[in-house]
Scaffold this active site. Structure first.
Site, PDB file in Angstrom:
ATOM      1  N   CYS A 173       0.929  -1.081  -0.147  1.00  0.00           N
ATOM      2  CA  CYS A 173       0.138  -0.066   0.136  1.00  0.00           C
ATOM      3  C   CYS A 173       0.879   1.313  -0.106  1.00  0.00           C
ATOM      4  O   CYS A 173       1.912   1.355   0.762  1.00  0.00           O
ATOM      5  CB  CYS A 173      -1.050   0.120   1.248  1.00  0.00           C
ATOM      6  SG  CYS A 173      -2.078  -1.172   1.201  1.00  0.00           S
ATOM      7  N   ARG A 198       3.984  -0.410  -4.904  1.00  0.00           N
ATOM      8  CA  ARG A 198       3.723  -0.755  -3.613  1.00  0.00           C
ATOM      9  C   ARG A 198       2.496  -1.579  -3.515  1.00  0.00           C
ATOM     10  O   ARG A 198       1.871  -2.339  -2.316  1.00  0.00           O
ATOM     11  CB  ARG A 198       3.447   0.219  -2.557  1.00  0.00           C
ATOM     12  CG  ARG A 198       4.904   1.126  -2.321  1.00  0.00           C
ATOM     13  CD  ARG A 198       4.942   2.386  -1.580  1.00  0.00           C
ATOM     14  NE  ARG A 198       4.712   1.892  -0.260  1.00  0.00           N
ATOM     15  CZ  ARG A 198       5.840   1.826   0.628  1.00  0.00           C
ATOM     16  NH1 ARG A 198       7.105   1.875   0.209  1.00  0.00           N
ATOM     17  NH2 ARG A 198       5.909   1.317   1.959  1.00  0.00           N
ATOM     18  N   TRP A 200      -2.473  -2.815  -1.540  1.00  0.00           N
ATOM     19  CA  TRP A 200      -2.157  -4.147  -1.621  1.00  0.00           C
ATOM     20  C   TRP A 200      -3.280  -4.830  -0.761  1.00  0.00           C
ATOM     21  O   TRP A 200      -3.172  -4.635   0.697  1.00  0.00           O
ATOM     22  CB  TRP A 200      -0.954  -4.381  -1.354  1.00  0.00           C
ATOM     23  CG  TRP A 200      -0.327  -5.886  -1.550  1.00  0.00           C
ATOM     24  CD1 TRP A 200       0.052  -6.536  -2.876  1.00  0.00           C
ATOM     25  CD2 TRP A 200      -0.365  -7.018  -0.588  1.00  0.00           C
ATOM     26  NE1 TRP A 200       0.428  -7.693  -2.550  1.00  0.00           N
ATOM     27  CE2 TRP A 200      -0.048  -8.160  -1.384  1.00  0.00           C
ATOM     28  CE3 TRP A 200      -0.664  -7.014   0.589  1.00  0.00           C
ATOM     29  CZ2 TRP A 200       0.187  -9.247  -0.684  1.00  0.00           C
ATOM     30  CZ3 TRP A 200      -0.589  -8.011   1.310  1.00  0.00           C
ATOM     31  CH2 TRP A 200       0.173  -9.159   0.725  1.00  0.00           C
ATOM     32  N   ASN A 210      -1.552   2.036   5.686  1.00  0.00           N
ATOM     33  CA  ASN A 210      -0.747   1.218   5.046  1.00  0.00           C
ATOM     34  C   ASN A 210      -0.687   0.363   6.537  1.00  0.00           C
ATOM     35  O   ASN A 210      -0.056   0.821   7.255  1.00  0.00           O
ATOM     36  CB  ASN A 210       0.495   1.588   4.534  1.00  0.00           C
ATOM     37  CG  ASN A 210       1.655   0.714   4.017  1.00  0.00           C
ATOM     38  OD1 ASN A 210       1.115  -0.565   4.078  1.00  0.00           O
ATOM     39  ND2 ASN A 210       2.871   1.057   4.266  1.00  0.00           N
ATOM     40  N   GLY A 211      -0.859  -1.053   6.201  1.00  0.00           N
ATOM     41  CA  GLY A 211      -0.518  -1.669   7.471  1.00  0.00           C
ATOM     42  C   GLY A 211      -1.608  -2.700   7.948  1.00  0.00           C
ATOM     43  O   GLY A 211      -2.654  -2.816   7.088  1.00  0.00           O
ATOM     44  N   GLU A 242      17.920 -17.476  -7.268  1.00  0.00           N
ATOM     45  CA  GLU A 242      17.448 -16.203  -7.697  1.00  0.00           C
ATOM     46  C   GLU A 242      17.106 -16.327  -9.298  1.00  0.00           C
ATOM     47  O   GLU A 242      15.745 -15.681  -9.513  1.00  0.00           O
ATOM     48  CB  GLU A 242      18.492 -15.154  -7.693  1.00  0.00           C
ATOM     49  CG  GLU A 242      18.318 -13.867  -8.152  1.00  0.00           C
ATOM     50  CD  GLU A 242      17.080 -13.069  -7.316  1.00  0.00           C
ATOM     51  OE1 GLU A 242      16.417 -13.516  -6.562  1.00  0.00           O
ATOM     52  OE2 GLU A 242      16.641 -12.029  -7.974  1.00  0.00           O
ATOM     53  N   LYS A 271      12.911 -15.134 -10.078  1.00  0.00           N
ATOM     54  CA  LYS A 271      12.731 -14.013 -10.978  1.00  0.00           C
ATOM     55  C   LYS A 271      11.705 -14.882 -12.079  1.00  0.00           C
ATOM     56  O   LYS A 271      10.752 -13.953 -12.338  1.00  0.00           O
ATOM     57  CB  LYS A 271      14.016 -13.625 -11.866  1.00  0.00           C
ATOM     58  CG  LYS A 271      14.900 -12.635 -11.285  1.00  0.00           C
ATOM     59  CD  LYS A 271      14.505 -11.365 -10.967  1.00  0.00           C
ATOM     60  CE  LYS A 271      13.707 -11.241  -9.729  1.00  0.00           C
ATOM     61  NZ  LYS A 271      14.614 -11.051  -8.579  1.00  0.00           N
ATOM     62  N   GLU A 282       8.263 -15.009 -10.080  1.00  0.00           N
ATOM     63  CA  GLU A 282       7.480 -13.825  -9.741  1.00  0.00           C
ATOM     64  C   GLU A 282       6.899 -13.146 -11.167  1.00  0.00           C
ATOM     65  O   GLU A 282       6.011 -12.534 -10.860  1.00  0.00           O
ATOM     66  CB  GLU A 282       8.110 -13.291  -8.789  1.00  0.00           C
ATOM     67  CG  GLU A 282       9.176 -12.222  -9.379  1.00  0.00           C
ATOM     68  CD  GLU A 282       9.913 -11.742  -8.402  1.00  0.00           C
ATOM     69  OE1 GLU A 282       9.090 -10.797  -7.382  1.00  0.00           O
ATOM     70  OE2 GLU A 282      11.247 -11.214  -8.181  1.00  0.00           O
ATOM     71  N   HIS A 341      19.286 -36.196  -5.460  1.00  0.00           N
ATOM     72  CA  HIS A 341      18.345 -36.640  -4.226  1.00  0.00           C
ATOM     73  C   HIS A 341      16.952 -36.480  -4.293  1.00  0.00           C
ATOM     74  O   HIS A 341      16.526 -36.486  -3.216  1.00  0.00           O
ATOM     75  CB  HIS A 341      19.162 -35.953  -2.994  1.00  0.00           C
ATOM     76  CG  HIS A 341      20.432 -36.376  -2.819  1.00  0.00           C
ATOM     77  ND1 HIS A 341      20.961 -37.549  -2.138  1.00  0.00           N
ATOM     78  CD2 HIS A 341      21.851 -35.593  -3.190  1.00  0.00           C
ATOM     79  CE1 HIS A 341      22.473 -37.388  -1.975  1.00  0.00           C
ATOM     80  NE2 HIS A 341      22.731 -36.406  -2.825  1.00  0.00           N
ATOM     81  N   LYS A 365       5.911  -4.464  -3.905  1.00  0.00           N
ATOM     82  CA  LYS A 365       7.421  -4.318  -3.968  1.00  0.00           C
ATOM     83  C   LYS A 365       7.696  -4.305  -2.530  1.00  0.00           C
ATOM     84  O   LYS A 365       8.955  -4.815  -2.250  1.00  0.00           O
ATOM     85  CB  LYS A 365       7.787  -2.922  -4.646  1.00  0.00           C
ATOM     86  CG  LYS A 365       9.327  -2.526  -4.640  1.00  0.00           C
ATOM     87  CD  LYS A 365       9.850  -3.127  -5.465  1.00  0.00           C
ATOM     88  CE  LYS A 365      11.486  -3.000  -5.690  1.00  0.00           C
ATOM     89  NZ  LYS A 365      12.109  -3.957  -6.569  1.00  0.00           N
TER      90      LYS A 365
HETATM   91  C1  AGP Z   1      12.172  -9.917  -5.482  1.00  0.00           C
HETATM   92  O1  AGP Z   1      12.116  -9.726  -6.795  1.00  0.00           O
HETATM   93  C2  AGP Z   1      11.075  -9.427  -4.457  1.00  0.00           C
HETATM   94  N1  AGP Z   1      10.965  -8.140  -4.899  1.00  0.00           N
HETATM   95  C3  AGP Z   1      11.319  -9.824  -3.225  1.00  0.00           C
HETATM   96  O2  AGP Z   1      11.794 -10.973  -2.973  1.00  0.00           O
HETATM   97  C4  AGP Z   1      12.301  -8.823  -2.352  1.00  0.00           C
HETATM   98  O3  AGP Z   1      13.520  -9.018  -2.661  1.00  0.00           O
HETATM   99  C5  AGP Z   1      11.710  -8.947  -0.824  1.00  0.00           C
HETATM  100  O4  AGP Z   1      10.346  -8.750  -0.589  1.00  0.00           O
HETATM  101  C6  AGP Z   1      12.883  -8.132   0.003  1.00  0.00           C
HETATM  102  O5  AGP Z   1      12.376  -6.814  -0.040  1.00  0.00           O
HETATM  103  P1  AGP Z   1      13.618  -5.766   0.844  1.00  0.00           P
HETATM  104  O6  AGP Z   1      14.961  -6.215  -0.159  1.00  0.00           O
HETATM  105  O7  AGP Z   1      12.938  -4.377   0.308  1.00  0.00           O
HETATM  106  O8  AGP Z   1      13.637  -6.200   2.104  1.00  0.00           O
END
Ligand code: AGP
Length: 618
Positions: free
Chosen positions: A2, A28, A76, A102-103, A493, A497, A500, A516, A613
């Site tokens: 948010c 956000r 969000w 936001n929260g 990673e 990517k 997501e 395994h 984000k």
């Molecule tokens: C990755 O592409 C995501 N956006 C997510 O995993 C992100 O890295 C994670 O939420 C951590 O965020 P931060 O680095 O702002 O703490």
């Protein structure tokens, strides 16, 4: 999660600025958007499910132009599905007060029950509306003016369990009032002679002023033109110093790129240079951090490092663990911040908790670091946002100079974190006297020369190669990313990517672990990307490529190991560098492959479904 904005102007019209602010904060959350303005002696609200564009369309009649004060929200969803009714702002019965939030208000059901018993009614399923109605009732009871509003808020907050960044807009007999209240999620304020502005992050305030105030937990701030009156938890007036922000407001645009993510991938040569070069002391074969952070005494006093992070940042943390153990010989543990905080962790004396976070506002990372501090650890951070809560709460910080990262999928912030971790590992090793000057210089020289290698991965030809791989494999049932050693987290990673942004099932695995279990997944409908750099585990990883091939798997080798390219079905070559630095280079083609697969699938690359984000709630 948010985004909230608010402004109270001396003259002009507030709505256009609110919409601009929301467009910057839309990363956000993008389930709905809304604004409230003071209007005709009360507050008026427009809010719409879905993207900000829907709200802009709803405002097309111009009825919201000309107001001096307003608040806005991009959501969000936490409580209640994305809908017009659940969208913020929410209003009180008085018709003169609106709130964006936001929260999470954890005890909202209990509060709602109480208010229902007192005859209150609700038009949404949200926790925020409960809080809004509660504040509004008390405000009216207290007299309905500015002082009454502060009293009402101070009366309600002790009853609330949860986390909030709130903007409250009210029409009082003496004019509009704008308040910012914070416990947990971030809230940034900027004040000029022309107006007072608030935003969930500095990007929303930067168009008006580069001098921003990061509110502290429990602050209540009255904002207006030339006005910032803050009281702390005890109700005492406090001064919060403004801090000058280096980011340029234009950095948050897309430039000529179709997506923020692609722009941010292309920014990596600059970001890596900005994060590393000024800190490298080649003459001494050492690293110098600002303000003498991580000096020899500090480095020698560390018994153990506990890395805490989430998502992509944790993958950078896993790379950091290989680097720190490998170069500095310090034992390192890493954990999901969300697991660490609830698993009753035990920390040895001399532990440093190292948080890695782009935003510096991730709720789990903040809470895990606070817990580590309570358990006796000293705290340090690798973070991209100067002034963020994580930075303010850490004893030592290494800033990554990635600039604003808007694409939800982290790219440049990740490589910057890996670079920062590399610098830290070398400083720790040098500070403890366990890495010879010439060895450190060798790695640092390589790092100093990495820029053209990064650029070579972003040429038209290199991108075309990644696009080709994406086209060949976009239709596959699944993807497996394999890597060893320092490139195992790169595999994790790469898979993240792809998941997501392209909504494709992908697994990252330690190459040696494949036998395994995951090897059972392998058939011709599974693409297996093997990350392999020249170095001490290259031969072992090559053997894994052979094992996959023997079972009919489709292999794509990524990295500098030419022998892997010779045996894999196809390849994405990456320039050779020190094995320690190979994650920086190997990550880039994986970002591009994910990007192009997402593009082929027609996904919303910068705003993937269900994501936000900055995860400022648990
Ligand atoms: C990755 O592409 C995501 N956006 C997510 O995993 C992100 O890295 C994670 O939420 C951590 O965020 P931060 O680095 O702002 O703490």
């Amino acid at each position: 999660m948010c985004g909230i904005v608010g402004a109270l102007l001396k003259s002009g019209s507030v709505t256009e600025g609110l919409i601009d602010g929301l467009s910057v904060l839309e990363y956000r959350g993008y389930d709905s958007a809304g604004v409230a303005i003071v209007h005709d002696g009360g507050v008026s609200v427009r809010k719409k499910r879905g993207r900000l564009a829907n709200l802009e369309e709803a405002l097309g009649d111009g009825a919201f132009l000309g107001a001096l004060a307003g608040i806005g929200h991009t959501r969000w969803a936490t409580h209640g599905e994305p809908s017009d009714a659940n969208a913020h702002p929410h209003t009180g019965r008085s018709g003169k007060l609106a709130v964006v939030h936001n929260g999470i208000i954890e005890n909202y059901i209990e509060l709602k029950r109480e208010l229902l018993n007192e005859g209150e009614s609700f038009s949404s399923e949200t926790d925020t509306e409960v809080l809004t109605r509660y504040i509004d009732r008390l405000w009216v009871e207290e007299g309905g003016d500015e002082a009454a509003l502060v009293r009402a808020i101070r009366g309600v907050l002790p009853r609330v369990t949860g986390y909030y960044a709130l903007a409250v807009l009210a029409q009082t007999p003496t004019g509009p009032v704008l308040l910012a209240i914070r416990k947990g999620p971030p809230l940034v304020v900027g004040v000029t002679e022309d107006g007072g502005y608030l935003s969930s992050d500095q990007l929303g305030v930067l168009p008006y002023t580069r001098n921003v105030v990061f509110l502290e937990d429990s602050d209540i701030a009255l904002i207006g033109p030339g006005r910032l009156d803050v009281v702390d938890a005890s109700g005492q007036p406090v001064t919060r110093e403004a801090r000058a922000i280096e980011w340029d407001p234009s950095d948050s645009g897309k430039g000529d790129y179709p997506h923020h993510m692609l722009k941010e991938i292309h920014e990596q040569p600059d970001v890596i240079a900005r994060t590393a070069f000024d800190r490298i002391d080649l003459g001494a074969g050492d690293v110098r951090f600002e303000g003498g952070a991580f000096d020899d005494d500090f480095c020698r006093s560390i018994e153990r490092i506990q890395i805490l992070a989430c998502g992509t940042a944790l993958h950078a943390g896993q790379i950091a663990s290989y680097l720190i153990e490998g170069l500095a010989g310090i034992p390192v543990d890493f954990d999901f911040a969300s697991e660490f905080r609830y698993r009753n962790p035990r920390l040895v004396h001399g532990t440093v908790a190292l948080a890695i976070t782009q935003s510096g506002e991730t709720a789990d990372t903040l809470a895990a670091t606070r817990l580590a501090r309570e358990l006796g650890a000293r705290t340090a951070a690798i973070c991209n946002v100067a002034g963020s809560t994580q930075v303010r709460e850490s004893e030592a910080t290494i800033l990554t100079h990635a600039g604003p990262e808007i694409g939800v999928a982290s790219t440049k912030a990740f490589t910057a974190q890996v670079v920062a971790a590399t610098l830290l590992a070398i400083r720790l090793a040098r500070g403890r006297g366990v890495l010879h000057e010439h060895k450190a210089r060798e790695i640092l020289e390589e790092l100093r020369m990495i820029r053209p290698k990064v650029e070579s991965l972003l040429t038209d030809a290199a991108i075309a190669r990644c696009r080709e791989v994406a086209q060949q494999h976009a239709g596959k049932r699944g993807f497996l990313f394999l890597g060893r050693g320092v490139n195992f987290p790169v595999a994790l990673e790469g898979a993240l990517k792809l998941k997501e942004i392209a909504y494709v099932h992908a697994e990252g695995y330690a190459a040696g672990e494949m036998k395994h279990g995951p090897i059972a997944l392998i058939d011709t409908d599974m693409a297996i990307l093997v990350i392999n750099a020249e170095g001490k585990v290259a031969e072992k990883t090559r053997a894994n490529i052979e094992q996959v091939k023997a079972r009919g798997g489709v292999t794509i080798s990524v990295g500098s190991d030419a022998a892997s390219h010779a045996i894999a079905a196809s390849s994405i070559p990456v320039p050779a560098t020190s094995e320690w630095l190979s994650p920086i280079l190997n990550s880039i083609p994986l970002q591009l492959v994910a990007y192009h697969i997402a593009e082929i699938h027609g996904c919303d690359i910068d705003k993937p479904r269900n994501l936000a984000k900055s995860v400022t709630v648990e």
